[in-house]
Scaffold this active site. Structure first.
Site, PDB file in Angstrom:
ATOM      1  N   GLY A 155      -3.132   7.639  11.783  1.00 40.16           N
ATOM      2  CA  GLY A 155      -3.689   7.661  13.126  1.00 40.16           C
ATOM      3  C   GLY A 155      -2.920   6.800  14.097  1.00 40.16           C
ATOM      4  O   GLY A 155      -2.725   7.161  15.259  1.00 40.16           O
ATOM      5  N   SER A 173       0.227   5.082  13.174  1.00 39.29           N
ATOM      6  CA  SER A 173       1.661   4.978  12.923  1.00 39.29           C
ATOM      7  C   SER A 173       2.125   6.039  11.943  1.00 39.29           C
ATOM      8  O   SER A 173       1.320   6.660  11.248  1.00 39.29           O
ATOM      9  CB  SER A 173       2.004   3.583  12.374  1.00 39.29           C
ATOM     10  N   THR A 174       3.429   6.233  11.906  1.00 34.56           N
ATOM     11  CA  THR A 174       4.068   7.087  10.907  1.00 34.56           C
ATOM     12  C   THR A 174       4.870   6.186   9.976  1.00 34.56           C
ATOM     13  O   THR A 174       5.564   5.273  10.425  1.00 34.56           O
ATOM     14  CB  THR A 174       4.987   8.119  11.567  1.00 34.56           C
ATOM     15  N   GLU A 199       0.823  -1.204   0.000  1.00 29.60           N
ATOM     16  CA  GLU A 199       0.000   0.000   0.000  1.00 29.60           C
ATOM     17  C   GLU A 199       0.860   1.259   0.000  1.00 29.60           C
ATOM     18  O   GLU A 199       0.610   2.208  -0.756  1.00 29.60           O
ATOM     19  CB  GLU A 199      -0.930  -0.001   1.213  1.00 29.60           C
TER      20      GLU A 199
END
Length: 501
Positions: free
Chosen positions: A203, A205-206, A164
């Site tokens: 929301g 994780s980075t 993704e």
């Protein structure tokens, strides 16, 4: 002999000579690419909603990869696909209005040739891990519904997180014209620019996604993509405790532990006049929990009143302390030297907080922009956005986190004009992966065979044209001469007859 008798032989002569010349002239096959527009459909089955995207491109490809030019979308009414796990049939039923809309958007004669794909993301991934049977039932229901549509259904799959993010990276660099660009003649040429990285603050994780330059850098979980004749190796590093929600919880947990004895806990990252009651167990739980120096741990149900003090400098210092103490994801400039090489990559930041900051307090200096944002009152924040107060109150801490990354060796793109142009081209950024997904799939979509025309060189064509003109002119003059000679002969005969009389 009359001119009617002379014309056919001369035409035969002219045609014969011309045919002989044409047989002697070398020709080459000239392919003529079809200009018919192709369409593709991608369904983004996200956690909270499903969106149907229609993309279009001309049949001509660039090094086997399509050049997508347009996009339109239809948000599916209702919840995300994973919410239908108890009644999978409803998931397929919910798609019908958007499928009917797509049938009107795409010409009827191309329905059967339009590929349709489904990609399920975060929530379905989680469902597949916890209840694989339910996720299989959902995909089966979607398959039944989409196979009955007039489009060419190519399958539904659950995208892995690296896939993704890799497709999102493709979309960003495609829109920024880093793969290629159009020159002044409208032709595709190499852009000559390097590939941008993508820093996405979600929301939970980075994620930092970047192209790897060397073959030996590719980790096992890296993604390889063939695009426009080149192989791109893309790697995503996830930091699970550094998403917006987790930053918020960890920050409040640290503040409560530091100000345990105070009746009211002061939060320098919140605006003045904003406050909220927080239960300890809601912010101090799970693997991302922060432990302070105090042994006096609050009880799980203990409630704290936290109020904003709006101190930009204190907030930035607090966020830096929080991240420096984190063991789950180190953001030093050396920690990724073997993978992402942050000093060599320019990252485009995808974050709601950054979107808001670019619009309200644009500045080439990221540090100054963050301080101005953190200094805004709640009234000013509400005036600039329709988001909820709870969401707006968290923008300061998230922006401070992004600024902290810029001090650790990451080059972040905060230029507002470039971002505005990107937004206009990208459309719905949350589903940007669908564009990258379809771009990679165009390598497998057969290209229409071009029609072939026989062509000759311009110089030879000019000589043939001159030959035609000479032959036709000569034939006309010859026929005219014979006709005139015949008329003179008849005139002379008539004169002789009159003279004899």
């Amino acid at each position: 002999m009359s001119w009617r008798e002379l014309l056919p032989p001369w035409l035969v002569i002219v045609a014969g000579l011309t045919g002989i010349v044409l047989l002697c002239v070398s020709t080459k096959d000239v392919p003529v690419a079809p200009l018919r527009t192709k369409y593709g459909i991608v369904l983004d089955a996200g956690p909270s909603r499903t969106i149907l995207f229609i993309y279009q491109w001309t049949a001509t490809k660039a090094n086997k990869t399509g050049v997508i030019r347009g996009c339109s979308s239809c948000p599916v009414q209702g919840l995300g696909v994973s919410n239908y796990s108890d009644s999978p049939q409803k998931a397929g039923k919910s798609l019908e209005p958007c499928l009917n809309w797509a049938q009107k958007e795409i010409p009827a004669e191309q329905h059967s040739q339009t590929p349709l794909y489904v990609g399920a993301t975060t929530s379905t991934r989680h469902l597949n891990l916890t209840h694989p049977t339910l996720s299989d039932d959902l995909l089966a229901s979607l398959t039944v519904a989409l196979k009955s549509s007039p489009f060419s259904f190519r399958g539904a799959q659950i995208l892995s997180s690296p896939d993704e993010e890799a497709f999102n990276w493709v979309a960003v660099n495609y829109v920024l014209e880093n793969f290629f660009k159009y020159d002044w003649r409208g032709q595709l040429v190499p852009s000559g620019k390097g590939m941008a990285g993508v820093l996405s603050v979600g929301g939970t994780s980075t994620r930092l996604t970047s192209q790897l330059e060397e073959e030996n850098q590719v980790p096992e979980e890296g993604v390889r993509l063939q695009l426009y004749g080149q192989m791109h190796r893309v790697y995503t590093r996830q930091c699970p405790c550094h998403g917006t929600d987790q930053l918020h919880r960890r920050l409040l947990s640290l503040l409560i532990q530091e100000q345990r004895s105070a009746k009211t806990v002061s939060n320098p990252c919140w605006p003045l006049s904003y406050s909220r009651e927080v239960q300890w167990q809601s912010v101090h739980a799970g693997p991302c929990a922060v432990s302070g120096d105090t042994w006096d741990t609050p009880g799980p149900t203990e409630v704290f009143n936290i109020t904003g003090s709006s101190s930009p400098t204190a907030c930035m210092r607090l966020v830096q302390k929080l991240l420096n103490s984190s063991s789950s994801c180190s953001f030093s400039k050396h920690s990724l030297s073997s993978v992402l090489q942050p000093l060599r990559t320019r990252f485009l930041v995808i974050s709601e907080a950054m979107d808001f900051m670019r619009e309200t307090v644009p500045s080439p200096d990221l540090g100054q922009a963050v301080k101005r944002l953190c200094g805004m009152s709640l009234k000013e924040l509400v005036r600039e956005s329709q988001a909820s107060q709870d969401t707006l109150a968290e923008y300061c801490a998230v922006s401070a986190f992004i600024f902290h990354l810029s001090t650790k060796g990451y080059t972040l793109d905060v230029d507002r004009p470039a971002w505005t142009a990107f937004q206009k081209k990208m459309g719905d950024r949350s589903s940007g992966w669908t564009l990258g997904y379809l771009l990679s799939l165009t390598n497998t979509i057969p290209q229409d065979s071009p029609s072939i025309l026989k062509g000759i060189e311009p110089g030879v064509w000019s000589l043939l044209l001159i030959l035609f003109v000479v032959l036709l002119t000569g034939s006309f003059m010859r026929i005219s001469y014979r006709v005139m000679a015949k008329e003179n002969t008849l005139s002379n005969r008539n004169s002789s007859v009159f003279d004899d009389n």
